[in-house]
Design an enzyme around this catalytic site. Structure first.
Site, PDB file in Angstrom:
ATOM      1  N   ARG A  86      -3.746  10.702   5.102  1.00 48.01           N
ATOM      2  CA  ARG A  86      -2.679  11.678   5.083  1.00 48.01           C
ATOM      3  C   ARG A  86      -1.874  11.664   3.779  1.00 48.01           C
ATOM      4  O   ARG A  86      -1.438  12.707   3.286  1.00 48.01           O
ATOM      5  CB  ARG A  86      -1.768  11.363   6.275  1.00 48.01           C
ATOM      6  CG  ARG A  86      -0.634  12.293   6.432  1.00 48.01           C
ATOM      7  CD  ARG A  86       0.202  11.839   7.606  1.00 48.01           C
ATOM      8  NE  ARG A  86       1.525  12.381   7.506  1.00 48.01           N
ATOM      9  CZ  ARG A  86       1.847  13.588   7.912  1.00 48.01           C
ATOM     10  NH1 ARG A  86       0.948  14.363   8.460  1.00 48.01           N
ATOM     11  NH2 ARG A  86       3.076  14.028   7.770  1.00 48.01           N
TER      12      ARG A  86
ATOM     13  N   ASP B  30       5.587   0.635  11.864  1.00 50.71           N
ATOM     14  CA  ASP B  30       4.318   0.012  11.480  1.00 50.71           C
ATOM     15  C   ASP B  30       4.216  -1.445  11.941  1.00 50.71           C
ATOM     16  O   ASP B  30       3.184  -2.093  11.730  1.00 50.71           O
ATOM     17  CB  ASP B  30       4.121   0.097   9.954  1.00 50.71           C
ATOM     18  CG  ASP B  30       3.709   1.498   9.526  1.00 50.71           C
ATOM     19  OD1 ASP B  30       3.391   2.324  10.396  1.00 50.71           O
ATOM     20  OD2 ASP B  30       3.710   1.766   8.301  1.00 50.71           O
TER      21      ASP B  30
ATOM     22  N   ARG C 134      -7.947  -0.857   5.865  1.00 49.47           N
ATOM     23  CA  ARG C 134      -7.151   0.167   5.180  1.00 49.47           C
ATOM     24  C   ARG C 134      -5.805  -0.382   4.734  1.00 49.47           C
ATOM     25  O   ARG C 134      -5.168   0.174   3.830  1.00 49.47           O
ATOM     26  CB  ARG C 134      -6.881   1.361   6.111  1.00 49.47           C
ATOM     27  CG  ARG C 134      -8.097   2.192   6.415  1.00 49.47           C
ATOM     28  CD  ARG C 134      -7.690   3.407   7.224  1.00 49.47           C
ATOM     29  NE  ARG C 134      -6.496   3.996   6.676  1.00 49.47           N
ATOM     30  CZ  ARG C 134      -5.437   4.381   7.391  1.00 49.47           C
ATOM     31  NH1 ARG C 134      -5.417   4.263   8.692  1.00 49.47           N
ATOM     32  NH2 ARG C 134      -4.396   4.905   6.797  1.00 49.47           N
TER      33      ARG C 134
ATOM     34  N   CYS D 296      -5.009  13.034  13.563  1.00 47.46           N
ATOM     35  CA  CYS D 296      -4.572  11.661  13.407  1.00 47.46           C
ATOM     36  C   CYS D 296      -4.476  10.980  14.739  1.00 47.46           C
ATOM     37  O   CYS D 296      -4.158  11.600  15.738  1.00 47.46           O
ATOM     38  CB  CYS D 296      -3.215  11.645  12.734  1.00 47.46           C
ATOM     39  SG  CYS D 296      -2.563  10.013  12.677  1.00 47.46           S
TER      40      CYS D 296
ATOM     41  N   VAL E  11      10.063   6.952  15.960  1.00 47.57           N
ATOM     42  CA  VAL E  11       9.487   7.542  14.742  1.00 47.57           C
ATOM     43  C   VAL E  11       8.222   8.336  15.080  1.00 47.57           C
ATOM     44  O   VAL E  11       8.170   9.546  14.850  1.00 47.57           O
ATOM     45  CB  VAL E  11       9.228   6.470  13.665  1.00 47.57           C
ATOM     46  CG1 VAL E  11       8.543   7.092  12.448  1.00 47.57           C
ATOM     47  CG2 VAL E  11      10.548   5.834  13.235  1.00 47.57           C
TER      48      VAL E  11
ATOM     49  N   LYS F 228       0.838  -1.210   0.000  1.00 51.85           N
ATOM     50  CA  LYS F 228       0.000   0.000   0.000  1.00 51.85           C
ATOM     51  C   LYS F 228       0.871   1.258   0.000  1.00 51.85           C
ATOM     52  O   LYS F 228       0.626   2.207  -0.737  1.00 51.85           O
ATOM     53  CB  LYS F 228      -0.884  -0.027   1.249  1.00 51.85           C
ATOM     54  CG  LYS F 228      -1.433   1.313   1.672  1.00 51.85           C
ATOM     55  CD  LYS F 228      -2.261   1.206   2.931  1.00 51.85           C
ATOM     56  CE  LYS F 228      -1.548   1.474   4.225  1.00 51.85           C
ATOM     57  NZ  LYS F 228      -1.309   2.903   4.531  1.00 51.85           N
ATOM     58  N   ASN F 229       1.918   1.251   0.827  1.00 48.18           N
ATOM     59  CA  ASN F 229       2.719   2.467   0.991  1.00 48.18           C
ATOM     60  C   ASN F 229       3.648   2.736  -0.193  1.00 48.18           C
ATOM     61  O   ASN F 229       4.292   3.776  -0.246  1.00 48.18           O
ATOM     62  CB  ASN F 229       3.523   2.412   2.293  1.00 48.18           C
ATOM     63  CG  ASN F 229       2.632   2.639   3.501  1.00 48.18           C
ATOM     64  OD1 ASN F 229       1.444   2.926   3.358  1.00 48.18           O
ATOM     65  ND2 ASN F 229       3.206   2.502   4.694  1.00 48.18           N
TER      66      ASN F 229
HETATM   67  C1  UD1 Z   1       4.786   6.844   6.257  1.00 42.46           C
HETATM   68  C2  UD1 Z   1       3.901   5.621   6.136  1.00 42.46           C
HETATM   69  C3  UD1 Z   1       3.459   5.165   7.515  1.00 42.46           C
HETATM   70  C4  UD1 Z   1       4.688   4.946   8.407  1.00 42.46           C
HETATM   71  C5  UD1 Z   1       5.602   6.164   8.391  1.00 42.46           C
HETATM   72  C6  UD1 Z   1       6.918   5.925   9.110  1.00 42.46           C
HETATM   73  C7  UD1 Z   1       2.838   5.923   3.986  1.00 42.46           C
HETATM   74  C8  UD1 Z   1       1.593   6.206   3.228  1.00 42.46           C
HETATM   75  N1  UD1 Z   1       2.751   5.953   5.327  1.00 42.46           N
HETATM   76  O1  UD1 Z   1       4.005   7.860   6.869  1.00 42.46           O
HETATM   77  O2  UD1 Z   1       2.741   3.943   7.361  1.00 42.46           O
HETATM   78  O3  UD1 Z   1       4.249   4.720   9.727  1.00 42.46           O
HETATM   79  O4  UD1 Z   1       5.931   6.531   7.040  1.00 42.46           O
HETATM   80  O5  UD1 Z   1       7.582   4.831   8.584  1.00 42.46           O
HETATM   81  O6  UD1 Z   1       3.864   5.621   3.419  1.00 42.46           O
HETATM   82  N2  UD1 Z   1       7.302  14.623  10.397  1.00 42.46           N
HETATM   83  C9  UD1 Z   1       7.384  15.980  10.709  1.00 42.46           C
HETATM   84  N3  UD1 Z   1       7.130  16.880   9.721  1.00 42.46           N
HETATM   85  C10 UD1 Z   1       6.804  16.515   8.439  1.00 42.46           C
HETATM   86  C11 UD1 Z   1       6.737  15.146   8.140  1.00 42.46           C
HETATM   87  C12 UD1 Z   1       6.997  14.211   9.133  1.00 42.46           C
HETATM   88  O7  UD1 Z   1       7.676  16.339  11.849  1.00 42.46           O
HETATM   89  O8  UD1 Z   1       6.600  17.405   7.599  1.00 42.46           O
HETATM   90  C13 UD1 Z   1       7.585  13.618  11.460  1.00 42.46           C
HETATM   91  C14 UD1 Z   1       6.337  12.798  11.815  1.00 42.46           C
HETATM   92  O9  UD1 Z   1       5.541  13.476  12.755  1.00 42.46           O
HETATM   93  C15 UD1 Z   1       6.951  11.545  12.374  1.00 42.46           C
HETATM   94  C16 UD1 Z   1       8.205  11.363  11.523  1.00 42.46           C
HETATM   95  O10 UD1 Z   1       8.468  12.638  10.954  1.00 42.46           O
HETATM   96  O11 UD1 Z   1       7.299  11.700  13.719  1.00 42.46           O
HETATM   97  C17 UD1 Z   1       8.077  10.331  10.433  1.00 42.46           C
HETATM   98  O12 UD1 Z   1       6.941  10.583   9.661  1.00 42.46           O
HETATM   99  P1  UD1 Z   1       6.888  10.226   8.110  1.00 42.46           P
HETATM  100  O13 UD1 Z   1       8.052   9.362   7.764  1.00 42.46           O
HETATM  101  O14 UD1 Z   1       6.704  11.482   7.353  1.00 42.46           O
HETATM  102  O15 UD1 Z   1       5.557   9.376   8.021  1.00 42.46           O
HETATM  103  P2  UD1 Z   1       4.513   9.369   6.840  1.00 42.46           P
HETATM  104  O16 UD1 Z   1       5.195   9.617   5.550  1.00 42.46           O
HETATM  105  O17 UD1 Z   1       3.333  10.190   7.208  1.00 42.46           O
END
Ligand code: UD1
Length: 429
Positions: free
Chosen positions: A94, A308, A400, A118, A330, A23-24
């Site tokens: 998201r 995850d 999902r 979230c 994370v 999915k991701n």
């Molecule tokens: C993606 C995955 C999700 C997984 C996560 C971490 C998808 C669709 N989802 O989510 O399943 O749990 O990676 O492996 O691929 N952060 C910030 N600012 C930002 C962006 C991120 O502070 O602009 C922080 C987040 O709050 C979090 C960390 O960075 O603490 C990692 O988040 P991120 O890797 O961005 O997760 P997603 O891409 O949302």
């Protein structure tokens, strides 16, 4: 569709399970198809609610999208695309925010609602916004929308991410691909296999991206991307969930159609718990005949232990033969499942981003609440291990992220009954 899972415990899972596409990986690749001029065919796409949300977003923008037999086809119906993506669609997931950059680079400007709240902690989009600014977009955030307008053309851009965010890495690399004349470097990039899959897709369509899978990604902007086809990689999180479920129930089984290299941190942790693992080219077999030995798990960006799989691993360690520690680096507050596992008799203390799991001899079935996708998967595992019946309310979250989840668990011998209710599904991001 919402509903309750009735899980009967104390059954050792046995047999084989075929793993679906990730999915991701499929979501950012579908978002990137906005950049392509010709028809894009994406194979091995899992039939999941999140994918249907992304399909609806592409349709709302003006693409013709079909989704049959795990194959998504995206094609243009008009040259004029709708540049605004409404809140009703973005709030459901998201990852939908990742259409902002590709749409803005294609159309000159785009407006996408900010992702909704979230349940697994604060998930801001500041890295995305800062990166888009560096790429030459003017960003306005107002009335719950982010508007990106391309104002400048830059020869070279260096973006250093404050944390290796998966979504920001994918969003920025996708946007930069179609910026002819601009050379972009992303440092401290996330290294997840899904990012490499996205790079392979973009390059197959004519992009010039290299370095995905390392912490430095380089993108040479091109004038256009064509069309073509791409096959999505296997879902390492789905595979990991079944491996943990089989071990947690003291079962024996095989996950097929996987890339074992993507599962290294999980397999190493499972070995330390005492599970016996056999690894082939595209399968992993696991067997376990005892409660797990306690382990310390540190959750980190790839190649670290994946966030995850943290809830599922915690469920397994609840019956460990001692004290395990889980440090979540994370999503530092991703512990919503703890309260539910405690209802089943688990002994877990949380302090900051650390959970101390004191193994108990057994869990007992109880009514619990599925709070998000992976937490619900963890409760299914806990329910399968427990004595008696576990009622998982709001279990729909699992749809999902797990294709044919009831059929796959049933094939392994699990006894899970799904009782649908009529409430509307509100998928969390
Ligand atoms: C993606 C995955 C999700 C997984 C996560 C971490 C998808 C669709 N989802 O989510 O399943 O749990 O990676 O492996 O691929 N952060 C910030 N600012 C930002 C962006 C991120 O502070 O602009 C922080 C987040 O709050 C979090 C960390 O960075 O603490 C990692 O988040 P991120 O890797 O961005 O997760 P997603 O891409 O949302």
């Amino acid at each position: 569709m919402s509903g309750v899972f009735l899980v009967k415990g104390k059954t050792a899972l046995k047999g084989e399970v075929q793993i679906s596409g990730a999915k991701n990986a499929a979501l950012p690749i579908m978002a990137a198809s906005i950049l392509c001029d010709e028809e894009v065919v994406i194979e091995n796409v899992p039939k999941l609610l999140d994918i249907i949300v992304m399909k609806d977003i592409l349709v709302s923008i003006g693409f013709e999208v079909s989704f049959e037999d795990n194959r998504v086809r995206v094609k243009h119906t008009s040259s004029k695309l709708n540049t605004e993506v409404p809140y009703e669609l973005v709030r459901k997931m998201r990852a939908s925010f990742n259409v902002l950059g590709p749409l803005a680079v294609r159309m000159g400007q785009a407006k996408v609602a900010l992702p909704g709240g979230c349940s697994i902690g604060v998930r801001p989009v500041d890295f995305h916004i800062e990166g888009l600014r560096k790429l030459g977009f003017e960003i306005e955030v107002e009335h719950g929308f982010v508007k990106a307008t391309r104002v400048g053309r830059v020869d070279s851009v260096k973006i250093v991410l404050p944390f290796p965010s998966v979504g920001a890495t994918e969003h920025l690399m996708t946007t930069a691909v179609l910026m002819e004349g601009t050379f972009t470097v992303i440092e401290n990039a996330a290294m997840e296999p899904e990012i490499e899959d996205l790079q392979n897709f973009l390059n197959a369509m004519g992009g010039k991206v290299r370095g995905a899978g390392t912490s430095r990604i380089e993108i040479e902007g091109v004038k256009r991307l064509s069309g073509g086809s791409h096959k999505i990689i296997p879902d390492r999180i789905e595979a990991g969930t079944y491996l943990i479920a089989i071990a947690a129930t003291c079962g024996r089984g095989t996950v097929r159609g996987v890339k074992p290299d993507h599962l290294t941190a999980l397999l190493e942790t499972m070995r330390r718990t005492g599970a016996t693992l056999g690894v082939g080219e595209d399968f992993v077999e696991v067997s376990m005949d005892d409660r797990p030995s306690p382990v310390d798990v540190v959750v980190n960006p790839y190649p670290g232990f994946p966030t995850d799989l943290q809830p599922q691993m915690m469920a397994y360690l609840c019956v460990g033969k001692g004290v395990s520690t889980i440090i979540e680096n994370v999503f530092k507050t991703r512990f919503l499942h703890v309260g539910e596992l405690r209802r089943m008799g688990a002994n877990i203390e949380v302090s900051g981003n650390t959970a101390i799991v004191k193994g108990v001899e057994k869990l007992s079935g109880a009514p619990v609440l599925g709070t998000d996708l992976r937490a619900t998967a963890a409760l299914v595992i806990a329910g399968l291990m427990a004595e008696g019946q576990t009622e998982i309310h709001e279990a729909h979250h699992i749809f999902r992220g797990y294709e044919n989840v009831l059929e796959k668990f049933a094939k392994l011998g699990a006894n899970i009954e799904y009782v649908p209710t009529s409430e509307e599904v509100e998928s969390d991001p």
